[in-house]
Design a protein around this motif. Structure first.
Motif, mmCIF file in Angstrom:
data_model
loop_
_atom_site.group_PDB
_atom_site.id
_atom_site.type_symbol
_atom_site.label_atom_id
_atom_site.label_comp_id
_atom_site.label_asym_id
_atom_site.label_seq_id
_atom_site.Cartn_x
_atom_site.Cartn_y
_atom_site.Cartn_z
ATOM 1 N N VAL A 375 29.416 53.527 65.982
ATOM 2 C CA VAL A 375 30.767 52.969 65.865
ATOM 3 C C VAL A 375 31.773 54.082 65.594
ATOM 4 C CG1 VAL A 375 32.237 51.393 64.547
ATOM 5 C CG2 VAL A 375 29.876 50.758 65.067
ATOM 6 N N PHE A 376 31.398 55.046 64.764
ATOM 7 C CA PHE A 376 32.286 56.168 64.467
ATOM 8 C C PHE A 376 32.597 56.958 65.726
ATOM 9 C CE2 PHE A 376 34.255 59.350 61.884
ATOM 10 C CZ PHE A 376 33.910 60.577 62.458
ATOM 11 N N GLU A 377 31.592 57.219 66.555
ATOM 12 C CA GLU A 377 31.820 57.973 67.785
ATOM 13 C C GLU A 377 32.720 57.202 68.752
ATOM 14 O OE1 GLU A 377 27.846 60.797 68.194
ATOM 15 O OE2 GLU A 377 28.174 59.139 69.585
ATOM 16 N N ARG A 378 32.501 55.881 68.858
ATOM 17 C CA ARG A 378 33.360 55.082 69.748
ATOM 18 C C ARG A 378 34.804 55.090 69.272
ATOM 19 N NH1 ARG A 378 29.037 51.260 69.835
ATOM 20 N NH2 ARG A 378 30.174 49.972 68.351
ATOM 21 N N ASN A 379 34.999 54.938 67.968
ATOM 22 C CA ASN A 379 36.365 54.941 67.434
ATOM 23 C C ASN A 379 37.060 56.280 67.667
ATOM 24 O OD1 ASN A 379 35.827 52.375 66.568
ATOM 25 N ND2 ASN A 379 35.676 52.881 64.397
ATOM 26 N N MET A 380 36.348 57.375 67.450
ATOM 27 C CA MET A 380 36.949 58.690 67.649
ATOM 28 C C MET A 380 37.238 58.940 69.125
ATOM 29 S SD MET A 380 37.316 59.772 64.633
ATOM 30 C CE MET A 380 37.847 61.437 64.985
ATOM 31 N N ALA A 381 36.349 58.475 70.009
ATOM 32 C CA ALA A 381 36.589 58.634 71.448
ATOM 33 C C ALA A 381 37.798 57.825 71.888
ATOM 34 C CB ALA A 381 35.353 58.209 72.234
ATOM 35 N N ALA A 382 37.969 56.616 71.318
ATOM 36 C CA ALA A 382 39.129 55.794 71.660
ATOM 37 C C ALA A 382 40.428 56.448 71.195
ATOM 38 C CB ALA A 382 38.972 54.406 71.046
ATOM 39 N N LYS A 383 40.414 57.017 69.980
ATOM 40 C CA LYS A 383 41.614 57.699 69.482
ATOM 41 C C LYS A 383 41.955 58.902 70.350
ATOM 42 C CE LYS A 383 41.032 56.363 64.626
ATOM 43 N NZ LYS A 383 40.783 56.861 63.254
ATOM 44 N N GLU A 384 40.944 59.636 70.761
ATOM 45 C CA GLU A 384 41.182 60.817 71.583
ATOM 46 C C GLU A 384 41.778 60.438 72.936
ATOM 47 O OE1 GLU A 384 37.737 63.161 72.141
ATOM 48 O OE2 GLU A 384 38.750 64.682 73.350
ATOM 49 N N SER A 385 41.283 59.341 73.509
ATOM 50 C CA SER A 385 41.818 58.909 74.821
ATOM 51 C C SER A 385 43.263 58.459 74.687
ATOM 52 C CB SER A 385 40.948 57.777 75.372
ATOM 53 O OG SER A 385 40.994 56.656 74.503
ATOM 54 N N ILE A 386 43.618 57.826 73.562
ATOM 55 C CA ILE A 386 44.998 57.388 73.339
ATOM 56 C C ILE A 386 45.918 58.614 73.236
ATOM 57 C CG2 ILE A 386 46.552 56.272 71.703
ATOM 58 C CD1 ILE A 386 44.297 54.315 71.068
ATOM 59 N N VAL A 387 45.462 59.638 72.498
ATOM 60 C CA VAL A 387 46.276 60.849 72.340
ATOM 61 C C VAL A 387 46.475 61.542 73.682
ATOM 62 C CG1 VAL A 387 46.301 63.138 71.306
ATOM 63 C CG2 VAL A 387 45.595 61.170 69.948
ATOM 64 N N VAL A 388 45.425 61.607 74.488
ATOM 65 C CA VAL A 388 45.519 62.255 75.791
ATOM 66 C C VAL A 388 46.481 61.504 76.706
ATOM 67 C CG1 VAL A 388 44.229 62.824 77.879
ATOM 68 C CG2 VAL A 388 43.237 63.311 75.630
ATOM 69 N N SER A 389 46.400 60.157 76.675
ATOM 70 C CA SER A 389 47.301 59.355 77.520
ATOM 71 C C SER A 389 48.741 59.520 77.086
ATOM 72 C CB SER A 389 46.893 57.877 77.442
ATOM 73 O OG SER A 389 47.001 57.392 76.125
ATOM 74 N N GLU A 390 48.993 59.646 75.783
ATOM 75 C CA GLU A 390 50.373 59.829 75.312
ATOM 76 C C GLU A 390 50.909 61.191 75.733
ATOM 77 O OE1 GLU A 390 50.190 59.244 71.135
ATOM 78 O OE2 GLU A 390 50.190 57.048 71.259
ATOM 79 N N ILE A 391 50.025 62.212 75.727
ATOM 80 C CA ILE A 391 50.469 63.545 76.117
ATOM 81 C C ILE A 391 50.793 63.611 77.612
ATOM 82 C CG2 ILE A 391 49.744 65.957 76.334
ATOM 83 C CD1 ILE A 391 48.156 65.579 73.771
ATOM 84 N N THR A 392 49.939 62.970 78.406
ATOM 85 C CA THR A 392 50.152 63.005 79.863
ATOM 86 C C THR A 392 51.273 62.051 80.268
ATOM 87 O OG1 THR A 392 48.413 61.331 80.097
ATOM 88 C CG2 THR A 392 47.779 63.655 80.324
#
Length: 392
Positions: A375-392
């Motif tokens: 669950v921790f890995e999924r949550n961190m992966a989701a946060k990372e994808s959100i940050v990447v989408s905001e940057i792009t």
């Protein structure tokens, strides 16, 4: 960006199928623990079952006899489903016993005979009086029931802090002092037993690596630093040795192997399993103690082949590999010391079930904010994808 298709070798597929067919693990648990899509796992299981049954493989047409057998099996499943629906419908349409008891209670207030009412409604007098007695008893404390259930689900390993966190994850807010009081009243105590016995053989003439990890147990991303170690499991057929590999980012067990002895191939098999389904890039730091297995030429060659960096604890310093040592302590307290394994096969199945079915997917880890590793890995992966989408 085109996503690269992952490729799995035949040995890894067979190992995944055996975990499901022989060890009784669910497809969901295996797919989450191994980071493999559930559809792929189901496809491997189906292909394995077809091959075992002597049926044609993928792309080969079925014979008329096989088509007829499949049609009959489908009709049989449909008939069983229809019968099950009728059984459930009959139970719902029949008068409920509780409603009959309530009606008798109301009729008794109007001076009607209890025995006659029970006979007409088809219930027993003893059942009616027992239902009345239960209704007069004080209500069961719901919080106590939830605490007992959470404690049992943790294999009698959670203390009050983790019980509070587990209930909070289920949407139930209970204070720690209340949980402690309920656990004391119910005599719920975590299982604590003897400490580990030192098993590392560092008295050898093989070269050892420096402590590259330096107790930096919290990397910022997965597949940056792994920790590995070996322990022993007592069985009725002799010792069984377990080697594990943990990703320090999420404390997730990403590879393991078991054998009745401790050759260098044992630790290599565990690391190969981790490489097979995590595929870490070169530069990964793999930390261990100074055992002869980790200092062997076979293990060092495997690290060099993939471009990984070897790191070893300082001499006589168990704290340099504290994460792996803590996992072994949890494993033994929560599972091994509560069992008496008759043979190696029984121990293999139970330990694999603990790793895949409980530790990786369900057990709360305080370092991860009381979340399981997956669950921790999924949550961190989701946060990372959100940050990447905001940057792009």
């Amino acid at each position: 960006m085109t996503r690269q298709r992952r490729k799995f070798d035949t040995s890894l597929k067979l190992e995944v199928v055996r975990m499901i067919k022989e060890q009784g693990l669910s497809v969901q648990h295996v797919s989450e623990s191994m980071s493999i899509g559930p559809s792929a796992v189901r496809r491997w299981v189906k292909q394995y079952e077809d091959e075992q049954a002597g049926q044609p493989g993928i792309g080969k047409p079925l014979t008329p006899e096989q088509q007829r057998i499949r049609q009959l099996e489908q009709e049989n499943r449909q008939l069983r489903g229809d019968v099950e629906i009728l059984k459930k419908a009959f139970g719902l349409l029949c008068p409920r016993t509780e409603m009959s008891y309530r009606l008798i209670d109301e009729l008794q207030k109007k001076a009607l005979n209890v025995a006659q009412c029970c006979r007409v409604l088809g219930v027993s007098r003893s059942g009616f009086y027992e239902a009345r007695r239960r209704a007069a008893q004080p209500a069961v404390c719901k919080a106590s029931v939830h605490v007992r259930a959470a404690f049992a689900a943790s294999h009698q390993s959670y203390g009050s802090r983790r019980i509070v966190a587990a209930l909070a994850n289920d949407g139930l807010q209970i204070g720690r002092h209340k949980v402690r009081r309920l656990m004391r009243q119910a005599e719920l105590k975590p299982v604590w037993k003897r400490k580990f016995i030192h098993t590392t053989d560092s008295k050898h003439a093989l070269p050892v690596a420096a402590n590259v990890l330096g107790r930096r147990f919290n990397p910022v991303a997965p597949n940056v630093a792994y920790a590995s170690d070996i322990t022993y499991i007592r069985t009725g057929a002799g010792w069984l040795y377990l080697a594990v590999v943990l990703d320090l980012f999420s404390r997730r067990v990403v590879g393991w192997a078991m054998a009745p002895s401790m050759p260098a191939s044992l630790v290599c098999e565990a690391l190969n399993m981790a490489i097979g389904h995590r595929q870490p890039a070169p530069g990964l730091v793999v930390h261990s103690d100074r055992g002869s297995q980790y200092a062997s030429a076979e293990y060092q060659t495997l690290l060099a082949k993939h471009g990984y960096i070897c790191s070893m604890s300082r001499k006589g310093n168990c704290w340099d590999n504290a994460v792996a040592e803590r996992f072994f302590l949890n494993l033994k307290m929560e599972r091994v010391w509560q069992r008496q394994y008759a043979n190696h096969a029984e121990a293999r199945i139970d330990i694999a079930a603990y790793i895949v079915g409980f530790y990786n997917c369900e057990r709360l880890n305080s370092v991860l904010g009381n979340l399981p590793p997956t669950v921790f890995e999924r949550n961190m992966a989701a946060k990372e994808s959100i940050v990447v989408s905001e940057i792009t």
